[in-house]
Design a protein around this motif. Structure first.
Motif, PDB file in Angstrom:
ATOM      1  N   ARG A 221       0.776  -1.183   0.018  1.00 34.13           N
ATOM      2  CA  ARG A 221       0.234   0.018  -0.027  1.00 34.13           C
ATOM      3  C   ARG A 221       0.918   1.186  -0.071  1.00 34.13           C
ATOM      4  N   ALA A 222       1.968   1.369   0.709  1.00 37.33           N
ATOM      5  CA  ALA A 222       3.008   2.266   0.733  1.00 37.33           C
ATOM      6  C   ALA A 222       3.497   2.591  -0.391  1.00 37.33           C
ATOM      7  N   GLY A 223       3.967   1.432  -1.049  1.00 33.48           N
ATOM      8  CA  GLY A 223       4.720   1.638  -2.583  1.00 33.48           C
ATOM      9  C   GLY A 223       3.643   2.101  -3.622  1.00 33.48           C
ATOM     10  N   PHE A 224       2.246   1.677  -3.465  1.00 31.51           N
ATOM     11  CA  PHE A 224       1.520   2.302  -4.312  1.00 31.51           C
ATOM     12  C   PHE A 224       1.025   3.597  -4.268  1.00 31.51           C
ATOM     13  N   GLY A 225       1.141   4.029  -3.045  1.00 30.50           N
ATOM     14  CA  GLY A 225       1.049   5.444  -2.749  1.00 30.50           C
ATOM     15  C   GLY A 225       2.083   6.316  -3.169  1.00 30.50           C
ATOM     16  N   LYS A 226       3.477   5.843  -3.105  1.00 30.77           N
ATOM     17  CA  LYS A 226       4.586   6.540  -3.732  1.00 30.77           C
ATOM     18  C   LYS A 226       4.502   6.569  -5.208  1.00 30.77           C
ATOM     19  N   LEU A 227       4.118   5.419  -5.553  1.00 30.35           N
ATOM     20  CA  LEU A 227       4.073   5.272  -7.103  1.00 30.35           C
ATOM     21  C   LEU A 227       3.000   6.438  -7.819  1.00 30.35           C
ATOM     22  N   VAL A 317       9.174  -0.540  -3.691  1.00 27.72           N
ATOM     23  CA  VAL A 317       9.057  -1.510  -2.340  1.00 27.72           C
ATOM     24  C   VAL A 317      10.198  -1.864  -1.776  1.00 27.72           C
ATOM     25  N   ALA A 318      11.365  -2.237  -2.677  1.00 26.16           N
ATOM     26  CA  ALA A 318      12.366  -2.917  -2.574  1.00 26.16           C
ATOM     27  C   ALA A 318      13.508  -1.856  -1.927  1.00 26.16           C
ATOM     28  N   GLY A 319      13.153  -0.621  -2.056  1.00 24.22           N
ATOM     29  CA  GLY A 319      13.984   0.346  -1.773  1.00 24.22           C
ATOM     30  C   GLY A 319      15.125   0.412  -2.639  1.00 24.22           C
ATOM     31  N   GLN A 320      15.081  -0.028  -3.853  1.00 28.74           N
ATOM     32  CA  GLN A 320      16.232   0.042  -4.930  1.00 28.74           C
ATOM     33  C   GLN A 320      15.908   1.140  -5.957  1.00 28.74           C
ATOM     34  N   LEU A 321      16.154   2.221  -5.720  1.00 23.78           N
ATOM     35  CA  LEU A 321      15.589   3.271  -6.643  1.00 23.78           C
ATOM     36  C   LEU A 321      16.787   3.692  -7.575  1.00 23.78           C
ATOM     37  N   GLY A 322      17.929   3.461  -7.190  1.00 21.79           N
ATOM     38  CA  GLY A 322      19.128   4.083  -8.239  1.00 21.79           C
ATOM     39  C   GLY A 322      19.388   3.507  -9.523  1.00 21.79           C
ATOM     40  N   THR A 323      19.903   3.936 -10.555  1.00 21.99           N
ATOM     41  CA  THR A 323      20.225   3.489 -12.018  1.00 21.99           C
ATOM     42  C   THR A 323      21.665   2.925 -11.782  1.00 21.99           C
ATOM     43  N   ALA A 324      21.658   2.030 -13.085  1.00 24.54           N
ATOM     44  CA  ALA A 324      22.998   1.585 -13.547  1.00 24.54           C
ATOM     45  C   ALA A 324      24.173   2.472 -13.308  1.00 24.54           C
ATOM     46  N   ALA A 325      24.144   3.732 -13.477  1.00 24.52           N
ATOM     47  CA  ALA A 325      25.264   4.751 -13.555  1.00 24.52           C
ATOM     48  C   ALA A 325      25.557   5.106 -12.352  1.00 24.52           C
ATOM     49  N   GLN A 326      24.987   4.779 -11.220  1.00 29.51           N
ATOM     50  CA  GLN A 326      25.509   5.082  -9.940  1.00 29.51           C
ATOM     51  C   GLN A 326      26.007   3.876  -8.989  1.00 29.51           C
ATOM     52  N   GLN A 327      26.209   2.661 -10.111  1.00 32.95           N
ATOM     53  CA  GLN A 327      27.052   1.544  -9.617  1.00 32.95           C
ATOM     54  C   GLN A 327      28.306   1.395  -9.911  1.00 32.95           C
ATOM     55  N   GLY A 328      28.871   2.372 -10.797  1.00 34.82           N
ATOM     56  CA  GLY A 328      30.346   2.356 -11.049  1.00 34.82           C
ATOM     57  C   GLY A 328      30.721   1.239 -11.756  1.00 34.82           C
ATOM     58  N   LEU A 329      29.799   0.783 -12.932  1.00 34.98           N
ATOM     59  CA  LEU A 329      30.166  -0.362 -13.357  1.00 34.98           C
ATOM     60  C   LEU A 329      31.569  -0.244 -14.234  1.00 34.98           C
ATOM     61  N   GLN A 330      32.273  -1.216 -14.509  1.00 34.88           N
ATOM     62  CA  GLN A 330      33.457  -1.197 -15.238  1.00 34.88           C
ATOM     63  C   GLN A 330      33.563  -2.282 -16.204  1.00 34.88           C
ATOM     64  N   THR A 331      32.399  -2.392 -17.074  1.00 35.50           N
ATOM     65  CA  THR A 331      32.409  -3.187 -18.184  1.00 35.50           C
ATOM     66  C   THR A 331      31.858  -2.590 -19.366  1.00 35.50           C
ATOM     67  N   GLU A 332      32.316  -3.115 -20.373  1.00 36.18           N
ATOM     68  CA  GLU A 332      31.971  -2.648 -21.754  1.00 36.18           C
ATOM     69  C   GLU A 332      30.644  -2.964 -22.099  1.00 36.18           C
TER      70      GLU A 332
END
Length: 754
Positions: A221-227, A317-332
């Motif tokens: 319910r909280a997730g739906f509210g934020k969405l 709901v999982a609290g994972q709102l970041g993008t891949a850019a913020q993970q510092g990936l070092q792969t082509e």
């Protein structure tokens, strides 16, 4: 026992099994007994992926002697097909299926009906849960759903016990998945290879069995509210106002976000004993299954919207709102997204970002404009993108042919590798020319400048050996900003570019917003039926004089003590140029009176893009210090051919007499007035077309950084005098195929045109 109650009961008992201290194999033995009892099944079996094979690990109903003995490859037998496709099978007569593979040690010959579901972790099948009955019958849909729910919980148990290696499962999935090819729209040309990385990373569900259903319902319910709050907020933003495709998508999102039926289905899944994340994923999996069976394109698109919205809800709901850019990936990487904003694209490290593929996207979107400036190949309008591509899949983006190759075969990879190697060799050769002057064999010096628009672009001056920046697109800073950039931010950017350029000239084009480059905080041309010829560029800037005054002050203060080259885009009549120049001079006077340091010199230029201005060059040229021909817009206006329309891309030729005669006329008029004429645009970055420009008398080109090496190599390989004489002869004698004639002459001279 009813299947819904069975699923709840199974998960309750699974929770007890997972919490017990017995070994992993004993736990799975208890699980199959629980499943068989709850579903009144004569057989329940678990197969796990071990050493590349699906091994019978636990069973209730099959011969115990077959445990750890029966092994099937991915794609082999019914179990192998389920794992390879990651889809359930439901068969009333299993042995009639073409993929049925009999294993005598199991004693399964007396069982007719069969149902199985994949056990999935991180989008890879790590095993299969199957049930069998002696009597032929198809299992009810709700029974299959109960098995899928149990499989989710099993994934957690199996991973926690270390029975299957995630890397092995991912490798097996890649090996068993067939290569695929998806068609799309070329947004930015190029060829790239890398691993699929989702801009919005998919959530890995670590916990599937809930301790307290009420807590999970509250989280949903909280997730739906934020969405709902986020969608309502987007719909109120100016950048999403005014209709269009994005507005339709948001309306669909709002419809789903406020759909009580969707919330009810998730809560029903929670009632079976799942966590909020697992329940959302369970309902989402059912939606994806429906998508595969729907042929109506409109309904498929709507269900795709729901799938995307479910991903958003899951991340909330999982609290994972970041993008891949913020993970510092070092792969082509090849970045995968539904759509992107230009600022989001700029967050990625250019060393690792090799290509971009969008499910949406358009030729005129801001992100396409920025990607083109970054030199990142981009493909858009790719249907089935999220259904076909998994995180970590190997991809080849062939933008020139509008193709995305998924899990390419060895022959495709070899072809790509050979092309990349050839390109690298050419790059090495061009690098050797970095410090060599662009001088023709007969001694003609050509200035090769580069186009730029981002702060980091200036670094390419040293890398390419360009003579300066012949076109700095100041609008890029406006495109990547959510609000109007303040004067201080503009000034800081211009100062940084001038500092990086050092003694080399930089020509700043004033803001060229409008047309295909609208921004939400500058309204006025959004309703133009033909935006390319609407309220844009200098027209908009003069209409919003406050905007242009702020930019003028930023440019003047950034260039204090130096030479400022400022150029006005899309000049249609001489009075527009005069008014723009007077505005800048008035700002300089105001700054001077206030005691601010000013440029040592200000040089004013006009872009020749509108055919009308060619008729009044005798009035315009005396007001200017230089002119620059924008071949992209000039060509589309001359041929009445929208360059953003892919169907018209090949309908005109830059080497046709029409465009070459117009260019010759401009170059001759500028030379007679003693004003240098630069050509900027794609035409100057193509070796054969650039040769034609030089033959017409052009002495300065401004092109993409990647084009500097090839054009310099071409310049140093030709005798320009002979080509120039021939070019004027061809233009004066109608009927010549100039492209063919120029190509033949260049070949005869041994010109480098790669």
């Amino acid at each position: 026992m009813p299947p819904v109650s069975a699923a709840r009961e199974i998960l309750r008992r699974l929770h007890e099994v997972m919490a017990s201290r017995s070994g992993a194999e004993a736990k799975l033995g208890r699980v199959v007994r629980i499943v068989a009892e709850a579903l009144s099944s004569e057989v329940a079996s678990i197969y796990l992926l071990r050493e590349g094979k699906l091994e019978l690990f636990a069973t209730q109903g099959l011969a115990q002697e077959a445990v750890h003995v029966t092994r099937l490859a991915m794609g082999q037998g019914l179990v192998g097909v389920i794992a390879a496709r990651r889809e359930p099978l439901n068969l009333a007569e299993a042995q009639a299926h073409p993929d049925f593979a009999y294993r005598p040690e199991t004693g399964e010959e007396r069982f007719h009906s069969f149902a199985g579901v994949p056990i999935v972790r991180r989008e890879a099948a790590i095993g299969v849960l199957a049930v069998q009955h002696a009597q032929p019958r198809e299992y009810q849909e709700i029974e299959i759903e109960a098995l899928q729910t149990v499989a989710m919980a099993l994934s957690e148990l199996i991973h926690g016990a270390g029975l299957v290696d995630d890397a092995e499962a991912a490798a097996a999935r890649t090996a068993s998945s067939a290569p695929a090819r998806l068609a799309g729209l070329k947004l930015v040309d190029g060829l790239a290879r890398g691993l699929a990385v989702f801009h919005q990373p998919r959530v890995v569900i670590e916990h599937t069995v809930a301790d307290d259903p009420e807590t999970e319902r509250n989280r949903v319910r909280a997730g739906f509210g934020k969405l709902r709050e986020a969608i309502d907020g987007m719909m109120g933003q100016a950048e999403f106002a005014g209709g269009g495709d994005h507005q339709d998508v948001l309306e669909t999102y709002k419809m789903f976000a406020y759909d009580e039926g969707w919330l009810r289905r998730i809560n029903e899944a929670i009632e079976t004993g799942l966590t909020a994340e697992a329940a959302i994923d369970r309902v989402q999996a059912k939606t994806r299954a429906r998508m595969r069976s729907i042929e109506d394109p409109y309904l498929r698109e709507r269900l795709t919207d729901l799938d995307d919205l479910a991903n958003r809800l899951l991340r909330i709901v999982a609290g994972q709102l970041g993008t891949a850019a913020q993970q510092g990936l070092q792969t082509e990487m090849i970045l995968i997204a539904r759509n992107l904003g230009p600022a989001e694209l700029l967050e990625y490290d250019r060393r690792w970002l090799k290509g971009v593929v969008l499910e949406e996207g358009s030729l005129t979107s801001h992100v396409t404009i920025v990607a083109r400036a970054m030199g990142v190949p981009m493909l858009g309008r790719v249907p089935e993108l999220f259904a076909q591509v998994a995180d970590g899949d190997e991809l080849i983006v062939d933008a020139a042919n509008g193709a995305l190759l998924i899990r390419p075969q060895a022959a495709m990879i070899k072809s790509y590798t050979e092309m990349s190697a050839a390109k690298a060799k050419r790059a090495e050769r061009y690098a050797l020319l970095r410090d060599a002057p662009a001088v023709t064999r007969d001694g003609k010096r050509v200035q090769i400048m580069m186009n730029a628009g981002l702060a980091d672009d200036a670094a390419a001056l040293d890398a390419t050996g360009a003579d300066g920046i012949g076109l700095f697109r100041t609008e890029f800073q406006f495109l990547v900003s959510a609000t109007l950039p303040r004067r201080e931010r503009q000034q800081a950017l211009y100062t940084a570019v001038l500092d990086a350029a050092g003694p080399r000239p930089v020509i700043f084009r004033t803001i060229d917003i409008g047309g295909d480059k609208t921004v939400p905080y500058l309204n006025g041309g959004e309703d133009d039926e033909n935006p390319a010829m609407g309220w844009r560029a200098l027209r908009l800037a003069l209409g919003r004089s406050g905007l242009m005054k702020v930019q003028a002050r930023a440019l003047l203060q950034a260039a204090a003590g130096r030479t400022l080259n400022v150029m006005f885009p899309m000049v249609s009549e001489p009075w527009e140029f005069a008014e723009a120049r007077a505005l800048v001079e008035a700002q300089a006077e105001l700054l001077g009176r206030a005691g601010h340091a000013l440029p040592a010199q200000v040089r004013y230029g006009a872009m020749i893009e509108v055919p009308a201005i060619i008729e009044t060059l005798d009035e315009l040229l005396p007001m200017t210090d230089f002119v620059s021909v924008g071949t992209n817009d000039l060509t589309q206006f001359l041929f009445a051919a929208d360059r953003a329309n892919p169907r018209l891309a090949d309908r005109y030729d830059w080497l046709s007499p029409a465009i070459l005669r117009v260019l010759r006329r401009i170059i001759r008029a500028a030379a007679a007035a003693g004003k240098p004429a630069t050509v900027c645009g794609e035409m100057g970055g193509r070796p054969l077309e650039a040769l034609a420009l030089l033959a017409l008398g052009v002495e300065q080109l401004s092109i993409t950084p990647a084009g500097v090496g090839p054009i310099k190599a071409m310049v140093r390989s030709i005798d320009l005098g002979a080509v120039s004489a021939a070019m004027h002869g061809w233009l004066d004698a109608p009927g010549t195929d100039i492209r063919a004639a120029l190509g033949a002459m260049a070949a005869a001279q041994g010109a480098e045109l790669s």
